[in-house]
Design an enzyme around this catalytic site. Structure first.
Site, PDB file in Angstrom:
ATOM      1  N   LYS A  14       0.759  -1.247  -0.035  1.00 18.64           N
ATOM      2  CA  LYS A  14       0.149   0.025   0.100  1.00 18.64           C
ATOM      3  C   LYS A  14       0.848   1.390  -0.116  1.00 18.64           C
ATOM      4  O   LYS A  14       0.650   2.215  -0.901  1.00 18.64           O
ATOM      5  CB  LYS A  14      -0.828  -0.081   1.338  1.00 18.64           C
ATOM      6  CG  LYS A  14      -2.108  -0.816   1.168  1.00 18.64           C
ATOM      7  CD  LYS A  14      -2.757  -1.030   2.407  1.00 18.64           C
ATOM      8  CE  LYS A  14      -1.587  -1.421   3.714  1.00 18.64           C
ATOM      9  NZ  LYS A  14      -2.167  -1.935   4.754  1.00 18.64           N
ATOM     10  N   ARG A  89     -10.371   1.077   8.488  1.00 17.57           N
ATOM     11  CA  ARG A  89     -10.323  -0.215   8.855  1.00 17.57           C
ATOM     12  C   ARG A  89     -11.386  -1.209   9.517  1.00 17.57           C
ATOM     13  O   ARG A  89     -10.999  -2.283   9.613  1.00 17.57           O
ATOM     14  CB  ARG A  89      -8.895  -0.217   9.709  1.00 17.57           C
ATOM     15  CG  ARG A  89      -7.642   0.127   9.077  1.00 17.57           C
ATOM     16  CD  ARG A  89      -6.723  -0.632   9.424  1.00 17.57           C
ATOM     17  NE  ARG A  89      -5.453  -0.011   9.346  1.00 17.57           N
ATOM     18  CZ  ARG A  89      -4.241  -0.424   9.290  1.00 17.57           C
ATOM     19  NH1 ARG A  89      -4.201  -2.044   9.231  1.00 17.57           N
ATOM     20  NH2 ARG A  89      -3.168   0.140   8.879  1.00 17.57           N
ATOM     21  N   ARG A 123      10.906  -7.312   5.896  1.00 26.43           N
ATOM     22  CA  ARG A 123      10.717  -5.646   5.714  1.00 26.43           C
ATOM     23  C   ARG A 123      11.725  -5.140   6.874  1.00 26.43           C
ATOM     24  O   ARG A 123      12.021  -5.531   7.938  1.00 26.43           O
ATOM     25  CB  ARG A 123       9.414  -5.318   5.911  1.00 26.43           C
ATOM     26  CG  ARG A 123       9.318  -3.957   5.995  1.00 26.43           C
ATOM     27  CD  ARG A 123       7.826  -3.499   5.777  1.00 26.43           C
ATOM     28  NE  ARG A 123       6.934  -3.894   6.635  1.00 26.43           N
ATOM     29  CZ  ARG A 123       5.493  -3.598   6.333  1.00 26.43           C
ATOM     30  NH1 ARG A 123       5.076  -3.297   5.309  1.00 26.43           N
ATOM     31  NH2 ARG A 123       4.625  -3.957   7.314  1.00 26.43           N
ATOM     32  N   ARG A 156      10.395  -3.227  12.032  1.00 24.54           N
ATOM     33  CA  ARG A 156       9.078  -2.538  12.753  1.00 24.54           C
ATOM     34  C   ARG A 156       8.815  -3.247  14.026  1.00 24.54           C
ATOM     35  O   ARG A 156       8.780  -4.395  13.999  1.00 24.54           O
ATOM     36  CB  ARG A 156       8.258  -2.380  11.786  1.00 24.54           C
ATOM     37  CG  ARG A 156       7.647  -1.080  11.272  1.00 24.54           C
ATOM     38  CD  ARG A 156       6.818  -1.083  10.059  1.00 24.54           C
ATOM     39  NE  ARG A 156       5.329  -1.352  10.328  1.00 24.54           N
ATOM     40  CZ  ARG A 156       4.576  -1.303   9.649  1.00 24.54           C
ATOM     41  NH1 ARG A 156       4.452  -0.884   8.551  1.00 24.54           N
ATOM     42  NH2 ARG A 156       3.160  -1.543  10.228  1.00 24.54           N
ATOM     43  N   ARG A 167      -2.320  -8.925  13.587  1.00 26.22           N
ATOM     44  CA  ARG A 167      -2.703  -7.572  12.514  1.00 26.22           C
ATOM     45  C   ARG A 167      -3.323  -8.592  11.377  1.00 26.22           C
ATOM     46  O   ARG A 167      -4.513  -7.987  10.801  1.00 26.22           O
ATOM     47  CB  ARG A 167      -1.467  -7.081  11.893  1.00 26.22           C
ATOM     48  CG  ARG A 167      -0.922  -6.221  12.815  1.00 26.22           C
ATOM     49  CD  ARG A 167       0.560  -5.879  12.476  1.00 26.22           C
ATOM     50  NE  ARG A 167       0.851  -5.116  11.331  1.00 26.22           N
ATOM     51  CZ  ARG A 167       2.016  -5.269  10.731  1.00 26.22           C
ATOM     52  NH1 ARG A 167       3.007  -6.067  11.263  1.00 26.22           N
ATOM     53  NH2 ARG A 167       2.238  -4.765   9.651  1.00 26.22           N
TER      54      ARG A 167
HETATM   55  P1  ADP Z   1      -0.156  -2.408   8.285  1.00 28.13           P
HETATM   56  O1  ADP Z   1      -1.132  -2.143   7.351  1.00 28.13           O
HETATM   57  O2  ADP Z   1       0.899  -3.393   7.810  1.00 28.13           O
HETATM   58  O3  ADP Z   1      -0.780  -3.257   9.530  1.00 28.13           O
HETATM   59  P2  ADP Z   1       0.201   0.437   9.049  1.00 28.13           P
HETATM   60  O4  ADP Z   1       1.392   0.880   9.034  1.00 28.13           O
HETATM   61  O5  ADP Z   1      -0.869   0.767   8.002  1.00 28.13           O
HETATM   62  O6  ADP Z   1       0.566  -1.290   8.950  1.00 28.13           O
HETATM   63  O7  ADP Z   1      -0.530   0.300  10.715  1.00 28.13           O
HETATM   64  C1  ADP Z   1       0.332   0.024  11.703  1.00 28.13           C
HETATM   65  C2  ADP Z   1      -0.737  -0.094  13.001  1.00 28.13           C
HETATM   66  O8  ADP Z   1      -1.383   1.249  13.145  1.00 28.13           O
HETATM   67  C3  ADP Z   1      -1.959  -0.833  13.005  1.00 28.13           C
HETATM   68  O9  ADP Z   1      -1.644  -2.183  13.145  1.00 28.13           O
HETATM   69  C4  ADP Z   1      -2.803  -0.289  14.023  1.00 28.13           C
HETATM   70  O10 ADP Z   1      -2.254  -0.422  15.426  1.00 28.13           O
HETATM   71  C5  ADP Z   1      -2.257   1.438  13.803  1.00 28.13           C
HETATM   72  N1  ADP Z   1      -3.561   1.902  12.807  1.00 28.13           N
HETATM   73  C6  ADP Z   1      -3.229   2.385  11.577  1.00 28.13           C
HETATM   74  N2  ADP Z   1      -4.301   2.591  10.893  1.00 28.13           N
HETATM   75  C7  ADP Z   1      -5.507   2.365  11.654  1.00 28.13           C
HETATM   76  C8  ADP Z   1      -6.957   2.543  11.837  1.00 28.13           C
HETATM   77  N3  ADP Z   1      -7.231   3.128  10.815  1.00 28.13           N
HETATM   78  N4  ADP Z   1      -7.607   2.386  12.909  1.00 28.13           N
HETATM   79  C9  ADP Z   1      -6.974   1.845  14.027  1.00 28.13           C
HETATM   80  N5  ADP Z   1      -5.711   1.502  14.001  1.00 28.13           N
HETATM   81  C10 ADP Z   1      -5.024   2.031  13.007  1.00 28.13           C
END
Ligand code: ADP
Ligand code: ZN
Length: 221
Positions: A14, A89, A123, A156, A167
């Protein structure tokens, strides 16, 4: 003005695909995960509120996620539009989003879970500039060091087997229903994310009816 949402399981690219699209179309790329990570690294109050939840792989509260999106979008620096990655999400976030903004398309990157593990566990992230590396196909020139800023490459905090399992579960339980909501509105284009980053970008362009992608000459940049 173009407004896109990009969705896809962990490691589906993404961030990379949004970056390529945003650079070419002058869109503002909004990554909710990057905003949270910035807050954690810079020890803000928000960072303190989300750090532990993120490290475990769980979603942070809707209030905090919606607040970040609202604050970012009220800056109105997106004259040509935006592409938002990591939001919505879950169903409440999708409702909030659809009430506030109309969107032109949802890009759905599809990747099987087996490939997710391989990619995510390989990663590395630059602690200086945030650039993403993948030890499968984008190795830095010097191991452990960022090509662009010389910073240290780190894993990370949520790219562990344990947090990844959480996740993935969150994604399938909570984020898949968001796709169904969008599909009812016929916004969604699904793209096979198994190809190279250039191939995936080209497919996105084709499905959205955008001009072809012309990758930079690899020998130069
Ligand atoms: P990935 O999609 O690989 O899990 P991201 O960098 O997009 O990684 O998100 C990392 C973390 O940030 C998520 O696991 C969550 O804890 C938090 N997060 C990101 N976007 C949201 C969201 N829209 N609602 C709730 N938590 C979020
Ligand atoms: Zn760097």
């Amino acid at each position: 003005m173009r407004k896109y949402v990009i969705m896809g399981v962990q490691g589906s690219g993404k961030g990379t695909q949004s970056g390529l699209l945003a650079a070419d179309l002058d869109l503002v790329h909004i990554s909710v995960g990057d905003i949270f990570r910035w807050n954690v690294v810079n020890h803000t109050k928000l960072g303190a509120q989300v750090r532990r939840t993120m490290a475990k792989g769980e979603l942070v509260s809707d209030d905090l996620a919606e607040g970040v999106v609202r604050d970012r979008l009220t800056q109105h620096d997106w004259n040509y539009g935006f592409i938002i990655d990591g939001f919505p999400r879950n169903q409440p976030q999708a409702e909030f989003f659809l009430e506030s903004y109309d969107i032109d398309g949802v890009i759905h990157l599809e990747l099987p879970d087996s490939e997710v593990r391989r990619r995510v566990l390989a990663r590395r992230l630059c602690s200086g500039c945030g650039m993403d590396y993948n030890l499968i196909d984008s190795n830095p020139q010097l191991a452990g060091t960022c090509d662009s800023c010389g910073g240290d490459l780190v894993i990370r905090e949520d790219d562990t087997e344990e947090a990844l399992a959480v996740r993935l579960r969150e994604y399938h339980q909570k984020t898949n229903p968001v796709l169904d909501i969008f599909r009812r509105k016929e916004y969604v284009v699904s793209v096979d994310a198994r190809g190279s980053k250039d191939e995936v970008q080209q497919s996105i362009r084709k499905y959205l009816g955008l001009p072809d992608y012309h990758p930079a000459d690899p020998a130069v940049g």
